[in-house]
Design a protein around this motif. Structure first.
Motif: not given
Length: 253
Positions: A73-89, A114-125
């Motif tokens: 579920g995690y893989v499909h959620a983060f592979r199938n959505t744009p990283p900018l949308i993930q970051l904004s969400f 913002g820096f922490a959220w960027a690290v989290i988002t990019l790491s998950l993506f």
């Protein structure tokens, strides 16, 4: 170094090539601060995404159906959505749900900036791709090698850590390298939530001095350098870890 800064000032005065990040102390300070932020953001995201990929690939091999479904579920959620949308969400939606910390003078600040959220988002993506990359490497390890280790009394964790993972890493390192390079380039999305990385501070500079052309060319050169160093290091690692015959078809790499 003062001679170098003076040369860039001369270049601007005589030829109109305006690069204030080299001759103006204030612009230089914020540009190199942005470079440091980009390097820190990229390094943390790369390391965290590799760790996430390793853990996720290991969980995919567990007997637990729940663990496997959660990873899928995690893989499909983060592979199938744009990283900018993930970051904004994550930054705007999830971040607003977290409690705020009391600051000095009665104010408050977010629990995560913002820096922490960027690290989290990019790491998950990046980690969502790394899970599949490591999974493919693990599945490519010869079954006879696994059976031999099991016959010697290796438990599941010991087998994974000492036999399967070292071989899988060698097999999947080219694909992993491509993903890590792409992850570094994706770090520019942190601009969208105000993280003062290279693109953000460059936009501030060209807004003040109207030198978009020069700053975009400089950004191009800097990112080519960053990605070039990373690619070179990963190529050297790949060559150092290569095992003759492993991961080849018909004797050819």
């Amino acid at each position: 170094m003062s001679g170098v800064w003076e040369w860039f000032a001369w270049l601007h005065q005589v030829h109109g090539v305006n690069l204030p990040v080299f001759y103006d102390a204030y612009d230089r300070q914020r540009f190199f601060a942005g470079l440091l932020t980009t390097l820190e953001l990229s390094a943390l995201s790369v390391v965290a995404s590799v760790v996430i990929g390793l853990i996720g690939a290991w969980l995919l091999g567990t007997p637990s159906i729940i663990a496997r479904r959660l990873v899928h579920g995690y893989v499909h959620a983060f592979r199938n959505t744009p990283p900018l949308i993930q970051l904004s969400f994550l930054y705007f939606a999830v971040g607003n749900l977290l409690p705020r910390l009391e600051g000095v003078g009665g104010g408050s600040r977010p629990l995560l900036d913002g820096f922490a959220w960027a690290v989290i988002t990019l790491s998950l993506f990046g980690g969502s791709f790394n899970v599949e990359i490591f999974r493919s490497g693990i599945e490519a390890v010869p079954a006879s090698t696994v059976e031999a280790a099991e016959a010697l009394g290796f438990g599941r964790w010991r087998l994974y850590r000492h036999v399967v993972l070292p071989l899988a890493l060698r097999i999947c390192l080219p694909a992993l390298s491509n993903n890590l390079v792409n992850l570094v380039k994706t770090s520019t999305l942190a601009y969208a939530i105000g993280v003062p990385e290279l693109l953000y501070v460059s936009a501030q500079v060209w807004s003040d001095t109207m030198n978009v052309r020069e700053m975009m060319n400089l950004l191009l050169v800097v990112y080519v350098g960053i990605v070039g160093v990373l690619s070179f290091g990963l190529k050297r690692l790949e060559a150092a870890l290569r095992v003759p015959g492993l991961g080849t078809v018909g004797g050819r790499p």
